[in-house]
Design a protein around this motif. Structure first.
Motif, mmCIF file in Angstrom:
data_model
loop_
_atom_site.group_PDB
_atom_site.id
_atom_site.type_symbol
_atom_site.label_atom_id
_atom_site.label_comp_id
_atom_site.label_asym_id
_atom_site.label_seq_id
_atom_site.Cartn_x
_atom_site.Cartn_y
_atom_site.Cartn_z
ATOM 1 N N PRO A 240 0.815 -1.227 0.000
ATOM 2 C CA PRO A 240 0.000 0.000 0.000
ATOM 3 C C PRO A 240 0.845 1.272 0.000
ATOM 4 O O PRO A 240 0.308 2.363 -0.092
ATOM 5 N N PHE A 241 2.181 1.110 0.118
ATOM 6 C CA PHE A 241 3.038 2.291 0.301
ATOM 7 C C PHE A 241 3.661 2.763 -1.001
ATOM 8 O O PHE A 241 4.873 2.892 -1.113
ATOM 9 N N PHE A 242 2.843 2.958 -1.987
ATOM 10 C CA PHE A 242 3.392 3.491 -3.228
ATOM 11 C C PHE A 242 2.932 4.931 -3.375
ATOM 12 O O PHE A 242 1.837 5.308 -3.003
ATOM 13 N N SER B 87 -2.538 9.549 -0.190
ATOM 14 C CA SER B 87 -2.329 9.089 1.177
ATOM 15 C C SER B 87 -2.614 7.594 1.280
ATOM 16 O O SER B 87 -3.409 7.066 0.521
ATOM 17 N N VAL B 88 -1.946 6.933 2.218
ATOM 18 C CA VAL B 88 -2.241 5.522 2.459
ATOM 19 C C VAL B 88 -3.433 5.472 3.414
ATOM 20 O O VAL B 88 -3.343 6.010 4.519
ATOM 21 N N GLU C 87 -5.888 4.810 6.306
ATOM 22 C CA GLU C 87 -5.519 4.457 7.677
ATOM 23 C C GLU C 87 -5.753 2.973 7.997
ATOM 24 O O GLU C 87 -5.026 2.390 8.796
ATOM 25 N N PHE D 147 -2.978 0.252 8.248
ATOM 26 C CA PHE D 147 -2.037 0.158 9.359
ATOM 27 C C PHE D 147 -2.601 -0.649 10.533
ATOM 28 O O PHE D 147 -1.929 -0.811 11.532
ATOM 29 N N ARG E 255 10.505 -5.559 8.653
ATOM 30 C CA ARG E 255 11.495 -4.522 8.328
ATOM 31 C C ARG E 255 10.983 -3.119 8.646
ATOM 32 O O ARG E 255 11.721 -2.261 9.100
ATOM 33 N N LEU E 256 9.686 -2.899 8.403
ATOM 34 C CA LEU E 256 9.107 -1.565 8.565
ATOM 35 C C LEU E 256 8.529 -1.322 9.971
ATOM 36 O O LEU E 256 7.796 -0.354 10.190
ATOM 37 N N ASN E 257 8.872 -2.213 10.898
ATOM 38 C CA ASN E 257 8.497 -2.027 12.318
ATOM 39 C C ASN E 257 7.005 -1.862 12.567
ATOM 40 O O ASN E 257 6.600 -1.200 13.527
ATOM 41 N N MET E 258 6.185 -2.415 11.693
ATOM 42 C CA MET E 258 4.734 -2.271 11.890
ATOM 43 C C MET E 258 4.198 -3.441 12.717
ATOM 44 O O MET E 258 4.899 -4.409 12.976
ATOM 45 N N ASP E 259 2.922 -3.324 13.098
ATOM 46 C CA ASP E 259 2.291 -4.415 13.849
ATOM 47 C C ASP E 259 1.987 -5.586 12.922
ATOM 48 O O ASP E 259 1.746 -6.701 13.376
ATOM 49 N N GLN F 195 10.277 -1.029 -3.801
ATOM 50 C CA GLN F 195 9.639 -0.055 -4.693
ATOM 51 C C GLN F 195 9.371 -0.664 -6.063
ATOM 52 O O GLN F 195 8.527 -0.179 -6.801
#
Lengths: 299, 328
Positions: free
Chosen positions: B157-159, B169-170, B172, B175, B213-217, B243
């Motif tokens: 989703p982070f493009f 915007s991504v 909400e 997340f 890697r991206l420290n997310m939940d 990317q």
């Protein structure tokens, strides 16, 4: 005349980055004042892409800088600042890009300046008046350090480095609304919030593709450092309108004295745009201006 | 049924792709779009969609509509799909079918109870390269496939459209684990698991190694090791960390091997294809799956991938989340 230093980062550890920062600051005769208490560091955290893409400031680079500040000053309060943007929120970007871990490890503050108290100031650029919000964290700092990246950006602006990084000090989230007057807004924000020092994290540069450039570049003059950045990226500084405007508005000089390694060394290695890529960029800009990008499946 | 009247609920990234394609389908008319966003409804109006609604319940009351494409965030699938079924409209539902197995079962029950067809959107099954692989397996030209490697790496989703004037915007919900049901594994892993199940049948067992890697939940990468009933073993790599899109399936058989790739393509090529054909080759499979869905409704045949397919994928993903491998 302003000084701009170019230093090679030898290695990929915090210590090697710190050594390069020390060298780059020595070359521009920058003395940290011992009595400094409040420090603000503004990295470039434009989106949820980590340092390996060359798009955002490496937390290792900021960690090295923090370690140096702690050694040289009596700073009690060090804050890393960023603001929410149209496509990005600090609460996520701090976490995802490793700044939460950094803040915890080095005991520094992470400030989302979009949630900070701000004061409105009026700034004049040319004949235009801008009413801008200045976050208190920035206003109250006695040392403000800008830690940008060197990147290509939208056609009208061309280059992102020190001046453009201060666009992120605008606490207003929906920043794309400033895009029609982006150049003027960048200059106005830099006039409203003057940073004391710029140290470019050029360890990995994005260009047309990321490349390990191993560059630390420092100057007290954001116009001079942006001029140097433009030259490294193969863009004629004279064609960057906001850079010329910044000079005219007294933010710095486009003429500078090179110190340390040669600019040419980094220019030769920077992943620059080819002639074809420059043409494609212009074509895309035209397509976007006419609103055809969606029709052509380019969004 | 000679022609199908379609509605779209949700005009996010995938919804917009369906909007574009729905206008070009044979034997189908796009008659309505529902989205809470005013901007999205304007996009639909600009595309000559006659009826637009802020509330999808109003779209469901429209007797003209035979079938609905649901392109909503995953946590809204159950409620929306159930209401669409109760309105006696056929359903094309974007993957993953739901956040969890229980919700998926409820969606299938609702479709069955109301005698409406349910298809899950897995465009890779309609991609020419991956269909050719299926043919090779079917024809026996690979012999018996012992090992399969399936990789799908993207920015998830982070493009960010770096050169666009209006950054996107991504949303909400991406997340929040409770809204997505998981990270890269459920999001794009579902594509690969569905494709491999199409090739080799049901999964007998599966384990996963998740990356953060991206420290997310939620995980931003997953490596799965799966054993199929057919005996094939597969390594499935998925990630949101890059990317650059990379989507590839390699099958190693006792006679031969094959690799199918779906790479990203240049903007210039996309623009040329859009000008000449009205769609890009890259999104051709999205068009093909919708046309297939419409044909199933006209011919009164059961679409595939079905709701049950979506459920089996989710069961495999759930098993993978449960059987995690830990490395030092």
């Amino acid at each position: 005349m302003s000084l701009v230093s170019f230093t090679k980062i030898r290695g990929n550890t915090i210590n090697s980055v710190k050594q390069a920062i020390i060298e780059s600051l020595d070359l521009i005769d920058y003395p940290f004042k011992k009595e400094i208490k409040n420090v603000v560091i503004k990295p470039n955290l434009c989106y949820y892409w980590d340092y390996s893409t060359g798009q955002t400031t490496d937390p290792k680079f900021v960690a090295a800088l923090i370690a140096l500040i702690r050694e040289k000053t009596s700073a009690e309060d060090i804050s890393i600042i960023e603001s929410d943007a149209s496509a990005m929120q600090c609460k996520h970007v701090f976490k995802m890009l490793g700044y939460e871990k950094l803040a915890h490890h080095y005991n520094v503050n992470l400030i989302n300046i979009s949630q900070d108290k701000s004061d409105t100031v009026e700034v004049k650029v040319g004949s235009q008046n801008f009413h801008l919000m200045v976050p208190r964290t920035i206003r109250n700092a006695d040392l403000k350090i800008n830690v940008p990246k060197i990147k290509y950006t939208i056609e009208g602006i061309k280059i992102t480095c020190a001046l453009k990084n201060i666009f992120g000090c605008n606490p207003y989230r929906w920043k794309f609304r400033f895009h029609p007057k982006l150049g003027e807004t960048i200059v106005a924000l830099n006039k409203a919030m003057r940073f004391d020092l710029c140290i470019v994290d050029g360890n990995i540069c994005s260009g047309v593709a990321p490349r390990r450039l191993g560059l630390a570049m420092a100057s007290k003059d954001p116009v001079a450092i942006d001029t140097a950045a433009a030259k490294i990226a193969g863009v004629n500084p004279r064609t960057i309108k906001y850079l010329q405007l910044a000079k005219k508005e007294g933010l710095g000089n486009t003429v500078f004295i090179q110190k340390g390694a040669s600019l040419q060394y980094f220019k030769d290695r920077y992943p620059r745009k080819s002639v074809m890529e420059k043409l494609m960029g212009k074509a895309y800009s035209v397509v976007t201006d006419f609103g055809l990008n969606k029709r052509l499946g380019l969004e | 049924m000679k022609s199908v009247n379609l509605g779209i609920i949700g005009l996010g990234y995938v919804g917009k792709i369906h909007l574009r394609h729905s206008k070009k389908l044979g034997n189908a008319n796009l008659v309505a779009v529902a989205d809470i966003s005013k901007k999205a409804r304007k996009i639909a109006k600009d595309a000559d969609v006659k009826k637009t609604f802020a509330n999808y319940e109003h779209l469901l009351k429209d007797d003209d509509i035979d079938a609905v494409i649901i392109a909503l965030p995953t946590h809204l699938h159950l409620q929306c799909a159930t209401q669409v079924a109760e309105a006696k409209k056929h359903i094309f539902l974007e993957k993953p079918i739901a956040r969890n197995v229980t919700e998926a079962q409820e969606i299938i029950s609702a479709a069955q109870k109301n005698s409406v067809k349910l298809m899950i959107g897995y465009p890779l099954r309609f991609n020419t390269e991956f269909r050719n692989v299926k043919e090779k397996i079917k024809n026996g030209t690979l012999g018996e496939v012992e090992i399969a490697n399936a990789t799908y790496i993207s920015s998830g989703p982070f493009f960010h459209r770096t050169e666009s004037h209006t950054p996107t915007s991504v949303p909400e919900w991406w997340f929040k684990k409770e809204l997505t049901g998981g990270g890269a594994l459920i999001d794009i892993g579902s594509h690969m698991i569905n494709l491999l199940r199409w090739y080799f049948g049901d999964i007998k067992s599966i384990k996963s190694l998740l990356g953060y890697r991206l420290n997310m939940d939620i995980e931003d990468s997953a490596i799965c090791l799966a054993r199929f009933e057919s005996g094939t073993t597969a390594v499935i790599n998925v990630g949101w960390f890059s990317q650059k899109l990379f989507l590839e399936v390699s099958l190693l058989g006792s006679v031969n091997h094959v690799t199918a790739t779906r790479a990203s393509q240049s903007r210039l090529l996309t623009a040329v294809q859009m000008l000449t054909t009205g769609t890009s080759r890259f999104s051709q499979s999205h068009f093909a799956e919708l046309q297939y869905f419409v044909n199933c409704l006209i011919n009164d045949s059961t679409p595939s991938p079905s709701g049950e397919d979506g459920l089996k994928d989710l069961k495999a993903i759930s098993m993978a989340y449960k059987n995690q491998i830990q490395l030092a």
